[in-house]
Design a protein around this motif. Structure first.
Motif, PDB file in Angstrom:
ATOM      1  N   GLU A 121       1.036  -2.994  -2.110  1.00  0.00           N
ATOM      2  CA  GLU A 121       0.337  -3.798  -3.109  1.00  0.00           C
ATOM      3  C   GLU A 121       0.507  -5.288  -2.838  1.00  0.00           C
ATOM      4  N   LYS A 122      -0.411  -6.087  -3.412  1.00  0.00           N
ATOM      5  CA  LYS A 122      -0.265  -7.533  -3.288  1.00  0.00           C
ATOM      6  C   LYS A 122       0.871  -8.013  -4.188  1.00  0.00           C
ATOM      7  N   PRO A 123       1.443  -9.155  -3.880  1.00  0.00           N
ATOM      8  CA  PRO A 123       2.609  -9.625  -4.641  1.00  0.00           C
ATOM      9  C   PRO A 123       2.264  -9.959  -6.088  1.00  0.00           C
ATOM     10  N   LEU A 124       3.295 -10.009  -6.907  1.00  0.00           N
ATOM     11  CA  LEU A 124       3.110 -10.399  -8.301  1.00  0.00           C
ATOM     12  C   LEU A 124       2.872 -11.904  -8.386  1.00  0.00           C
ATOM     13  N   ARG A 164       4.030  -4.542 -14.635  1.00  0.00           N
ATOM     14  CA  ARG A 164       5.033  -5.559 -14.302  1.00  0.00           C
ATOM     15  C   ARG A 164       4.516  -6.966 -14.586  1.00  0.00           C
ATOM     16  N   ILE A 165       3.212  -7.183 -14.388  1.00  0.00           N
ATOM     17  CA  ILE A 165       2.623  -8.474 -14.766  1.00  0.00           C
ATOM     18  C   ILE A 165       2.719  -8.664 -16.271  1.00  0.00           C
ATOM     19  N   SER A 176       3.633   0.193 -12.958  1.00  0.00           N
ATOM     20  CA  SER A 176       2.542  -0.224 -12.082  1.00  0.00           C
ATOM     21  C   SER A 176       2.572  -1.744 -11.940  1.00  0.00           C
ATOM     22  N   ARG A 177       1.789  -2.263 -11.025  1.00  0.00           N
ATOM     23  CA  ARG A 177       1.723  -3.716 -10.856  1.00  0.00           C
ATOM     24  C   ARG A 177       1.254  -4.391 -12.138  1.00  0.00           C
ATOM     25  N   ASP A 178       0.236  -3.815 -12.801  1.00  0.00           N
ATOM     26  CA  ASP A 178      -0.262  -4.391 -14.055  1.00  0.00           C
ATOM     27  C   ASP A 178       0.813  -4.398 -15.127  1.00  0.00           C
ATOM     28  N   ASN A 216       3.558   2.572  -3.246  1.00  0.00           N
ATOM     29  CA  ASN A 216       2.638   1.575  -3.810  1.00  0.00           C
ATOM     30  C   ASN A 216       3.211   0.167  -3.678  1.00  0.00           C
ATOM     31  N   ARG A 217       4.529   0.045  -3.875  1.00  0.00           N
ATOM     32  CA  ARG A 217       5.152  -1.279  -3.782  1.00  0.00           C
ATOM     33  C   ARG A 217       5.004  -1.854  -2.370  1.00  0.00           C
ATOM     34  N   TRP A 222      -5.147 -13.735  -1.526  1.00  0.00           N
ATOM     35  CA  TRP A 222      -5.133 -12.894  -2.723  1.00  0.00           C
ATOM     36  C   TRP A 222      -6.077 -13.418  -3.804  1.00  0.00           C
TER      37      TRP A 222
END
Length: 393
Positions: A246-249, A22-23, A18-20, A242-243, A266
């Motif tokens: 979603e907003k960028p990292l 990857r962060i 998920s984005r989280d 989702n990619r 953002w």
């Protein structure tokens, strides 16, 4: 297609993150790899730069676990660096006994991950606070023992509930709350995990009720749905979609005007009324904790913590994120908080550490928001001196 998807995902598991997640991976990479080698031992108070990977392996191997009332806590683990006890606190250097011993002056220290600390247990604010207060000489009758109840993701409402639970068996001489980064992030005052637990609780009881009214004769079609969702092909397709949306990292570098304009959409803060409601709620919790202190005979202090978004030249921030998520609220909330503080809203047991980094021309963080060992020691020194000099003490 599903077989091919499984082969691909086995070789590229990060595609399902998920984005989280990857962060979190980016944050781990920063902590382990991007700190300049000459600063590693200084930032983490380690003797050897080679210890960093071992420390983070220990850190990331202990996920949070469920706890009643507060929702979650750090997994107990007495290792080389983390030192989290079964009793719910993280160790400090020369840790005091548990239950507390009245031959010592016992301080319970509460906060989020900045209080817990992301380096070794001896390099946290709580550990340095014990050291500074004992070195001060104002506690000659009793040695100070600090207990670090900082927990990742916690804000003041969880901390006050945790304190109430602890008071059932152990009463300190002093309580210190170290806050506002997480309070401004989760502006509703609820634990960060509340939606997950709400969904699980409601779904479980809904299914139990449906079974009861159908005399337990019911085809559970959702098992088929769950089977389809478990297919790697479905999960891969879902992740790719989702990619796209979603907003960028976040990127971690010098925050130029171009990057500010690029990421402006953002970074949207909560409105002023919401930010003020966070401060007012905090003061209500503060009064509740003070009332407990009066009944149980312990002192109370509350600290407005430093954050990189307030009175700090972020050109010196090595890991300055351009996309801040809910933490953008601190950039707009702290000036409002400062105004409340200067008007005397919080009383004389409220310590203003928020501008400790003003005019500093150096990096103070090991990632986006967590302090270096040196800055943790400086914050602890400030708290120690303020407590000793405060007439409330």
């Amino acid at each position: 297609l599903n077989y091919l998807s499984e082969v691909y995902v086995r070789n590229n598991p990060e595609i399902l993150y998920s984005r989280d997640q990857r962060i979190d991976e980016n944050t781990r990479f920063i902590r382990e790899k991007l700190i300049p080698q000459e600063f590693v031992t200084e930032y983490y108070a380690l003797e050897n730069a080679d210890d960093v990977n071992e420390m983070w392996e220990e850190f990331y191997s202990r996920p949070p676990i469920f706890e009643s009332y507060t929702h979650f806590k750090t997994s107990p683990h007495i290792g080389k660096y983390m030192g989290v006890t079964d009793h719910g606190f993280r160790m400090v250097k020369e840790q005091g006994p548990w239950p507390v011993d009245q031959q010592y002056y016992n301080i319970f220290f509460f906060g989020g991950s900045t209080a817990y600390g992301v380096g070794p247990y001896w390099a946290t604010i709580a550990s340095y606070l014990q050291e500074h207060m004992n070195n001060n000489g104002s506690f000659e009758k009793k040695k100070v023992r600090v207990y670090n109840f900082g927990r990742s993701g916690y804000q003041s409402s969880q901390q006050s509930i945790l304190l109430q639970r602890i008071l059932l068996k152990n009463v300190p001489d002093m309580v210190v709350f170290f806050d506002f980064l997480n309070d401004f992030c989760w502006t509703d005052g609820n634990p960060s995990s509340w939606t997950f637990l709400e969904r699980y609780f409601n779904d479980y009881n809904k299914k139990a009720l449906e079974k009861a009214y159908s005399n337990n004769i019911k085809t559970e079609w959702y098992h088929i749905q769950n089977f389809i969702k478990s297919l790697t092909l479905f999960r891969l397709t879902h992740a790719l979609l989702n990619r796209l949306n979603e907003k960028p990292l976040p990127e971690y570098a010098k925050l130029t005007e171009q990057r500010k304009r690029k990421t402006k959409k953002w970074n949207k803060s909560a409105d002023e009324d919401t930010l003020k409601s966070v401060i007012i709620r905090y003061n209500i919790i503060k009064k509740q904790v003070e009332a407990l202190g009066q009944k149980f005979n312990f002192k109370t202090f509350f600290v407005a913590q430093p954050v990189p978004l307030f009175k700090y030249d972020r050109n010196y921030h090595f890991f300055n994120p351009d996309i801040l998520g809910c933490h953008i609220n601190s950039e707009y909330g702290y000036p409002i908080l400062e105004k409340f503080y200067k008007e005397g809203f919080f009383g004389n047991n409220f310590l203003w550490a928020a501008d400790l980094q003003e005019d500093k021309k150096e990096n103070l963080y090991v990632d986006s928001f967590h302090y270096t060992a040196n800055f943790s020691s400086e914050i602890a020194s400030f708290i120690s001196k303020e407590i000793i000099n405060n007439k409330n003490y």
